[in-house]
Scaffold this motif. Structure first.
Motif, PDB file in Angstrom:
ATOM      1  N   GLY A 143       0.810  -1.218   0.000  1.00 38.94           N
ATOM      2  CA  GLY A 143       0.000   0.000   0.000  1.00 38.94           C
ATOM      3  C   GLY A 143       0.836   1.256   0.000  1.00 38.94           C
ATOM      4  N   LEU A 152     -13.817  -3.727  -4.003  1.00 40.49           N
ATOM      5  CA  LEU A 152     -14.137  -2.714  -2.999  1.00 40.49           C
ATOM      6  C   LEU A 152     -15.094  -3.309  -1.978  1.00 40.49           C
ATOM      7  N   ASN A 153     -14.904  -2.931  -0.728  1.00 38.33           N
ATOM      8  CA  ASN A 153     -15.753  -3.458   0.336  1.00 38.33           C
ATOM      9  C   ASN A 153     -17.146  -2.823   0.248  1.00 38.33           C
ATOM     10  N   TYR A 160     -18.623  -0.082   3.061  1.00 37.07           N
ATOM     11  CA  TYR A 160     -18.017   1.197   3.431  1.00 37.07           C
ATOM     12  C   TYR A 160     -18.048   2.163   2.249  1.00 37.07           C
ATOM     13  N   GLN A 179     -12.750   4.046   2.329  1.00 34.98           N
ATOM     14  CA  GLN A 179     -11.786   3.061   1.841  1.00 34.98           C
ATOM     15  C   GLN A 179     -10.529   3.734   1.300  1.00 34.98           C
ATOM     16  N   MET A 180     -10.701   4.930   0.773  1.00 40.23           N
ATOM     17  CA  MET A 180      -9.517   5.672   0.328  1.00 40.23           C
ATOM     18  C   MET A 180      -8.745   6.196   1.533  1.00 40.23           C
ATOM     19  N   GLU A 205      -8.506   5.045   4.377  1.00 41.40           N
ATOM     20  CA  GLU A 205      -7.808   3.981   5.102  1.00 41.40           C
ATOM     21  C   GLU A 205      -6.325   3.919   4.713  1.00 41.40           C
ATOM     22  N   VAL A 206      -6.058   4.035   3.414  1.00 44.65           N
ATOM     23  CA  VAL A 206      -4.666   3.957   2.947  1.00 44.65           C
ATOM     24  C   VAL A 206      -3.839   5.106   3.529  1.00 44.65           C
ATOM     25  N   ARG A 234      -4.528   6.878   6.184  1.00 49.98           N
ATOM     26  CA  ARG A 234      -4.411   6.731   7.644  1.00 49.98           C
ATOM     27  C   ARG A 234      -3.297   5.769   7.992  1.00 49.98           C
ATOM     28  N   LEU A 235      -3.190   4.708   7.189  1.00 48.27           N
ATOM     29  CA  LEU A 235      -2.175   3.696   7.466  1.00 48.27           C
ATOM     30  C   LEU A 235      -0.771   4.190   7.149  1.00 48.27           C
ATOM     31  N   VAL A 269     -10.508   2.071  -7.610  1.00 49.22           N
ATOM     32  CA  VAL A 269      -9.468   1.127  -7.181  1.00 49.22           C
ATOM     33  C   VAL A 269      -8.082   1.671  -7.558  1.00 49.22           C
ATOM     34  N   ILE A 324      -7.122   4.421  -5.273  1.00 49.44           N
ATOM     35  CA  ILE A 324      -6.661   3.900  -3.984  1.00 49.44           C
ATOM     36  C   ILE A 324      -5.212   3.425  -4.107  1.00 49.44           C
TER      37      ILE A 324
END
Lengths: 325, 321
Positions: free
Chosen positions: A90, A104-105, A108, A113-114, A116-117, A119-120, A165, A168
């Motif tokens: 990622g 894609l989940n 959410y 979902q975007m 999340e990347v 944040r990580l 996708v 992301i």
């Protein structure tokens, strides 16, 4: 010359199944330089996707990386622990999957979902992350990006989802994008849009890309270099132009012949005879010999090594083709 | 949303109406309730008088008509035995049942979901196989036996916990509750564990099945490719997608436990509605049984309504119409 961004050396990924050991990836070597697009081509079951998952360390039991090195930016990431690998995924290397309808989940919003990347992998605050998500959605051609952040995947069409996708995948500024059949599940009209988008994004960000596909036509449009896989082995590799114009391996030639062309409509489309053999029972010799028109007794005795043929071309064939298409 | 709520309310009225008819008809086959309320040595004249007082001398249809018209005026009938309004009798005991059931459900959920997620995400590990084998015990062991075993071990062999009653209660908002006192907790523990066991096993198995399905999906792989942690993938990406059947079962079990905790309440002498129901059946106390079963139907309808709302919260693809 500088070290390539990604350098696969004799990668072995094996699956222990009830029917025996499957060497899905059997000694694959190739490299990807920064800013370059490398096409990974082969039929279904040729081990293309497994290579992608191996690079990211996402091979699940009963599969495992049995040998070789995956050098990314000078260090072997195949030996990293799960925690360190999570920082690679990622952030350094991102992946785009085949089917945008399922990657894609569904529960959410795409904004979440975007986010999340980011944040990580970044230290940005919420407002900054939001701005970056909006900008990225605009970059991949989604209009009204700000309001679309709160939409759910089922409110997007297939092509739009694949754009999300891709957004992301590009969000954290990864230096390598692995795109696994990114357009196979899409309409033909949408396919070329997505391909153009991906090429433009790669050029703009300076990232490298591995484009996994069964479609040589896609590769010829997109890739700088091509790696052709058959039964988990590299059978041919070289600059796209040379591979397309004068393939040295009969398998590559077969793949090229099975692309329909508008100019020769009277000719029946040629196909490669037979099917991919059972990878567990290959034995000695060239694994393509059963389907090869040029096979000789030697092909059954000794497995051909990948060797330089001409120009940039390396092929694993005892009797490489000479003609130009 | 408003239209949906109104539709469900109308549905509920219909359900309650049908339930009242069924219960009324069923009760008329279970014998003459008058013999349950009179002394054994009553004379024929006394029996007739009792029958007239209870309204049992009239036809079944006119009895039902009286019941229905009283119902519409908010009168649910009086218990033959206690001479009190049947609804009051039930409402007085309902908090005891509900608090026991909520403790049991909380207990079951808190244990079942993490275990189910683990077993579903790692189906081939020995620990997962152990969990699944254990859950079979939870499903197959009968509640009355488990209750008696718990009493034997924790009240008789090792007198750690009381075996009956509610213990000390305090009144909050007019409800007498045990869960806010230590003594109350010691009393609620054994019956709640007994009640929780089967539900725990069912929720665990449903969670596992859902997780096994979800973990194969592409979006789980995609989440892993993003670099998300294992825990985050399991609980945020996986569990939420596996939750629909879990919520369904949770709702059904919740209703079931509130309505029919009878056996557990009897074993632990827990003064709840289940015990009232069984006592009323013994005594032929028809008004209480009718109101009880209608209340049960009401609770089920409400829970189902809430479950439908929860669906839409979990999965944006589901909308209520």
């Amino acid at each position: 010359m500088a070290e390539p961004l990604l350098d696969l050396r004799e990668l072995q990924t094996h699956f222990q199944t009830f029917g025996g050991l499957v060497k899905a990836v059997d000694g694959v070597s190739f490299n990807v330089k920064a800013g370059e697009i490398v096409g990974l081509v082969g039929e279904s079951g040729g081990g293309k996707s497994v290579i992608g998952f191996s690079i990211l360390g996402l091979v699940d039991p009963p599969g495992r990386i049995a040998g070789g090195e995956i050098r990314f930016d000078g260090r072997d990431i195949s030996k990293l622990g799960e925690r360190e690998m999570r920082n690679v995924r990622g952030r350094d290397i991102a992946m785009v999957f085949q089917d945008p309808m399922t990657s894609l989940n569904p529960v959410y919003t795409i904004g979440r979902q975007m986010d999340e990347v980011l944040r990580l992998h970044t230290n940005l605050d919420e407002a900054a992350r939001r701005i970056r998500c909006i900008r990225m959605l605009e970059d991949v051609g989604i209009s009204g990006a700000e309001s679309r952040l709160d939409a759910y995947p089922h409110q997007f069409s297939g092509g739009m989802r694949q754009r999300v996708v891709i957004a992301i995948a590009l969000l954290a500024g990864s230096r390598l994008i692995i795109a696994d059949e990114p357009t196979t599940a899409l309409d033909v009209t949408v396919q070329s849009q997505i391909l153009k988008l991906m090429r433009r994004q790669v050029q703009e960000t300076g990232a490298a890309m591995i484009l996994i596909t069964h479609d040589l036509a896609v590769v010829s449009e997109m890739a700088d270099r091509v790696v052709v896989l058959y039964c988990g082995k590299v059978v041919e590799r070289g600059l796209t132009e040379e591979v397309i114009r004068s393939p040295a391996h009969p398998y590559t030639r077969g793949l090229l012949d099975s692309i329909p062309r508008i100019t020769d409509r009277q000719r029946r489309l040629r196909q490669i005879p037979g099917t991919v053999p059972d990878i567990r029972t290959l034995g000695a010799g060239c694994s393509f010999r059963g389907r090869c028109a040029h096979a000789q007794p030697l092909c059954a005795e000794r497995s051909p090594e990948l060797a330089p043929v001409r120009g940039s071309l390396d092929a694993a064939c005892h009797f490489p083709l000479q003609e130009t298409l | 949303m408003l239209g949906y709520t109104i539709k469900r309310l109308l549905q509920m009225v219909l359900v309650l109406f049908v339930v009242s008819i069924i219960v009324f008809l069923m009760m008329s086959f279970t014998g003459d309730p008058v013999f349950m309320v009179i002394p054994i040595d009553s004379t024929q004249a006394e029996i007739e008088q009792a029958r007239r007082l209870l309204g049992l001398d009239q036809s079944l249809f006119s009895q039902y008509w009286i019941f229905l018209s009283n119902l519409l005026q908010g009168d649910f009938g009086r218990s033959y035995v206690f001479r009190q309004p049947a609804m009051d009798l039930i409402l007085e005991r309902l908090p005891a049942t509900i608090e026991m059931v909520l403790v049991a459900m909380a207990f079951a959920t808190v244990i079942a979901i993490p275990l189910g997620v683990y077993a579903g995400a790692n189906p081939n590990r020995t620990a997962s196989r152990g969990i699944m084998a254990g859950s079979l015990f939870g499903i197959s062991l009968p509640g009355f036996w488990v209750g008696m075993m718990l009493i034997y071990f924790f009240s008789v062999r090792h007198p750690l916990l009381p075996s009956s009653g509610r213990g000390e209660t305090i009144e909050i908002l007019g409800l007498r509750l045990s869960i806010f006192t230590a003594d109350g907790w010691s009393h609620i523990l054994l019956p709640a564990v007994t009640l929780a066991l089967a539900t725990l096993a069912i929720i665990l198995r449903i969670t596992r099945a859902g997780m096994m399905e979800v973990m194969r999906q592409d979006y789980i792989r995609f989440a892993r490719a993003k670099g998300a942690s294992r825990t985050h993938i399991l609980f945020a990406h996986g569990l939420k997608n596996a939750l629909i059947p879990v919520v369904t079962i949770f709702g059904l079990q919740l209703g079931d436990l509130i309505a029919f905790a009878t056996i557990t309440e009897t074993i632990f002498a827990w003064p709840g509605t289940g015990k009232l129901l069984i006592d009323s059946i013994y005594r032929g106390d028809r008004p209480v049984i009718v109101v009880y079963l209608m209340l049960t139907a009401f609770i089920f309808v409400v829970i189902n309504f809430l479950v439908d709302i929860v669906y839409t919260v979990i999965d944006p693809r589901i909308t209520v119409k």
